[in-house]
Design an enzyme around this catalytic site. Sequence first.
Site, PDB file in Angstrom:
ATOM      1  N   CYS A 106     -23.954 -39.753 -12.607  1.00  0.00           N
ATOM      2  CA  CYS A 106     -24.113 -40.966 -11.793  1.00  0.00           C
ATOM      3  C   CYS A 106     -23.717 -40.599 -10.371  1.00  0.00           C
ATOM      4  O   CYS A 106     -22.598 -40.144 -10.133  1.00  0.00           O
ATOM      5  CB  CYS A 106     -23.199 -42.061 -12.350  1.00  0.00           C
ATOM      6  N   CYS A 113     -20.582 -49.409   1.208  1.00  0.00           N
ATOM      7  CA  CYS A 113     -21.760 -50.231   0.905  1.00  0.00           C
ATOM      8  C   CYS A 113     -21.643 -51.514   1.710  1.00  0.00           C
ATOM      9  O   CYS A 113     -20.548 -52.028   1.912  1.00  0.00           O
ATOM     10  CB  CYS A 113     -21.795 -50.552  -0.586  1.00  0.00           C
ATOM     11  N   GLY A 160     -22.891 -47.498  -3.088  1.00  0.00           N
ATOM     12  CA  GLY A 160     -24.015 -47.614  -2.160  1.00  0.00           C
ATOM     13  C   GLY A 160     -25.240 -48.270  -2.765  1.00  0.00           C
ATOM     14  O   GLY A 160     -25.345 -48.440  -3.976  1.00  0.00           O
ATOM     15  N   GLU A 161     -26.147 -48.662  -1.883  1.00  0.00           N
ATOM     16  CA  GLU A 161     -27.389 -49.303  -2.290  1.00  0.00           C
ATOM     17  C   GLU A 161     -28.540 -48.353  -1.914  1.00  0.00           C
ATOM     18  O   GLU A 161     -28.848 -48.187  -0.727  1.00  0.00           O
ATOM     19  CB  GLU A 161     -27.503 -50.661  -1.563  1.00  0.00           C
ATOM     20  N   SER A 192     -30.584 -48.021  -9.395  1.00  0.00           N
ATOM     21  CA  SER A 192     -30.211 -49.427  -9.507  1.00  0.00           C
ATOM     22  C   SER A 192     -30.172 -50.072  -8.122  1.00  0.00           C
ATOM     23  O   SER A 192     -29.645 -49.493  -7.172  1.00  0.00           O
ATOM     24  CB  SER A 192     -28.824 -49.481 -10.157  1.00  0.00           C
ATOM     25  N   SER A 215     -29.784 -55.269 -10.510  1.00  0.00           N
ATOM     26  CA  SER A 215     -28.503 -55.933 -10.733  1.00  0.00           C
ATOM     27  C   SER A 215     -28.745 -57.433 -10.645  1.00  0.00           C
ATOM     28  O   SER A 215     -28.960 -57.969  -9.558  1.00  0.00           O
ATOM     29  CB  SER A 215     -27.497 -55.490  -9.671  1.00  0.00           C
ATOM     30  N   LEU A 216     -28.734 -58.072 -11.798  1.00  0.00           N
ATOM     31  CA  LEU A 216     -29.081 -59.492 -11.858  1.00  0.00           C
ATOM     32  C   LEU A 216     -27.820 -60.350 -11.713  1.00  0.00           C
ATOM     33  O   LEU A 216     -27.699 -61.125 -10.777  1.00  0.00           O
ATOM     34  CB  LEU A 216     -29.784 -59.739 -13.200  1.00  0.00           C
ATOM     35  N   CYS A 334     -17.646 -47.602 -10.408  1.00  0.00           N
ATOM     36  CA  CYS A 334     -17.782 -48.636  -9.397  1.00  0.00           C
ATOM     37  C   CYS A 334     -16.822 -48.479  -8.218  1.00  0.00           C
ATOM     38  O   CYS A 334     -16.204 -49.450  -7.769  1.00  0.00           O
ATOM     39  CB  CYS A 334     -17.637 -50.021 -10.008  1.00  0.00           C
TER      40      CYS A 334
HETATM   41  N1  SAH Z   1     -26.209 -51.028  -5.155  1.00  0.00           N
HETATM   42  C1  SAH Z   1     -26.782 -50.806  -6.431  1.00  0.00           C
HETATM   43  C2  SAH Z   1     -26.179 -49.694  -7.250  1.00  0.00           C
HETATM   44  C3  SAH Z   1     -24.712 -49.514  -7.269  1.00  0.00           C
HETATM   45  S1  SAH Z   1     -23.684 -50.376  -8.382  1.00  0.00           S
HETATM   46  C4  SAH Z   1     -26.799 -52.086  -7.224  1.00  0.00           C
HETATM   47  O1  SAH Z   1     -26.254 -53.077  -6.764  1.00  0.00           O
HETATM   48  O2  SAH Z   1     -27.409 -52.124  -8.281  1.00  0.00           O
HETATM   49  C5  SAH Z   1     -24.224 -50.071 -10.022  1.00  0.00           C
HETATM   50  C6  SAH Z   1     -24.017 -51.262 -10.932  1.00  0.00           C
HETATM   51  O3  SAH Z   1     -22.621 -51.507 -11.181  1.00  0.00           O
HETATM   52  C7  SAH Z   1     -24.564 -52.540 -10.343  1.00  0.00           C
HETATM   53  O4  SAH Z   1     -25.216 -53.284 -11.333  1.00  0.00           O
HETATM   54  C8  SAH Z   1     -23.316 -53.246  -9.884  1.00  0.00           C
HETATM   55  O5  SAH Z   1     -23.505 -54.610  -9.710  1.00  0.00           O
HETATM   56  C9  SAH Z   1     -22.360 -52.889 -10.986  1.00  0.00           C
HETATM   57  N2  SAH Z   1     -20.942 -53.090 -10.677  1.00  0.00           N
HETATM   58  C10 SAH Z   1     -20.314 -52.936  -9.510  1.00  0.00           C
HETATM   59  N3  SAH Z   1     -18.993 -53.221  -9.627  1.00  0.00           N
HETATM   60  C11 SAH Z   1     -18.801 -53.546 -10.908  1.00  0.00           C
HETATM   61  C12 SAH Z   1     -17.664 -53.934 -11.659  1.00  0.00           C
HETATM   62  N4  SAH Z   1     -16.468 -54.048 -11.106  1.00  0.00           N
HETATM   63  N5  SAH Z   1     -17.836 -54.178 -12.972  1.00  0.00           N
HETATM   64  C13 SAH Z   1     -19.052 -54.067 -13.547  1.00  0.00           C
HETATM   65  N6  SAH Z   1     -20.161 -53.718 -12.897  1.00  0.00           N
HETATM   66  C14 SAH Z   1     -20.039 -53.457 -11.586  1.00  0.00           C
END
Ligand code: SAH
Length: 348
Positions: A106, A113, A160-161, A192, A215-216, A334
């Site tokens: 990963c 971000c 990051g995104e 993602s 990410s929904l 995360c």
């Molecule tokens: N920016 C992208 C990818 C990075 S985060 C995105 O938003 O998808 C990867 C995934 O982990 C995303 O679904 C994000 O919402 C989730 N995530 C981030 N922090 C988290 C946490 N504390 N617990 C569970 N999922 C988390």
Amino acid sequence: MDKKDICSYTYSELQEEMKSFGEKSFRAGQIYEWLHVKLAEDFDEMTNLAKDFRKRLKEEYEIRRLTLRERQISRKDPTEKYLFELWDGNLVESVLMRYSYGNSVCISSQAGCRMGCRFCASAIGGLIRNLSASEMLGQIYRIQKLIGERISNIVVMGTGEPLDNYDNFLKFIHMISDEHGLHISQRNITASTCGIVPNMRRLAREGLQITLALSLHGSTQEKRRKLMPVANKYELSEVLDACGYYFQETGRRVTFEYSLVQGVNDSKEDAKELIRMLGGKNCHLNLIPVNQIKEREFRKPCRKNILEFKNKLEHHKINVTIRRERGSDIDGACGQLRRRHTASKKEN
Ligand code: SAH
């Protein structure tokens, strides 16, 4: 003048570069193999290149590899977490997960971000800067070298995104799947996004075979808006349309990620909304019990409630899984490892 970052040139860009450097283009093939297959860290390793050519290369270019700052090995499952330092001192983290089907990494796509998701540790310090293609590749290369085993799967789900760093991210995808490099199948790559609609649509048209994960996290526009500021910009309906478009253009089934937060998005009503939203769609829903971070109040639901939530969705034929919690003893995921380091640096 800064030297050029030679690992950020694609195969064809490096051929052009070598031509303008006064060299035959086949030299580019040799150098590319050293950089992206043999994972060389110094021009002097490139023993099939003449010494004075290597010297000229060194004057013009540099090989910016990542420095390992910390490695944490989970005692609970085959997961390792790495903290890397970039050439300018910024920190990024990556995770290695060993599965029966191969090694998955990963990676982070940005230092920090700017998306501001409420439950996410990476959002706390905001965006520092985009990562270059070579810095995304470098995380995989460094881990592959450290463990001495091939990496076969990649998820772009670290800090990051990726779609906020579109050009570098796209270049990274092309380079990591290039037959002249590590040649990781695009079908083994998942990226993602929090839902940057125009770039999701653009990505759908790039002719790639990667899996897109959305990410929904909220079952309605209102709920999503409370957790994810990006929802103020793009309505849930537009985001879902963009997912449909991605599937239509690529034939790749979209994954939806839903971080379950106790008392926030785990009610019966939420399950109903999700059934309404996703029922009958060719997709996959991944439930992620929220990773608790010390700066935020969010808690994950108890195991029983998570299973009940899943069963309701399954009952309506939604393809749903609960993400296995990996490495929970090593600052999980995360952005928490990087966060701990940057926070302690500030406190010192
Ligand atoms: N920016 C992208 C990818 C990075 S985060 C995105 O938003 O998808 C990867 C995934 O982990 C995303 O679904 C994000 O919402 C989730 N995530 C981030 N922090 C988290 C946490 N504390 N617990 C569970 N999922 C988390």
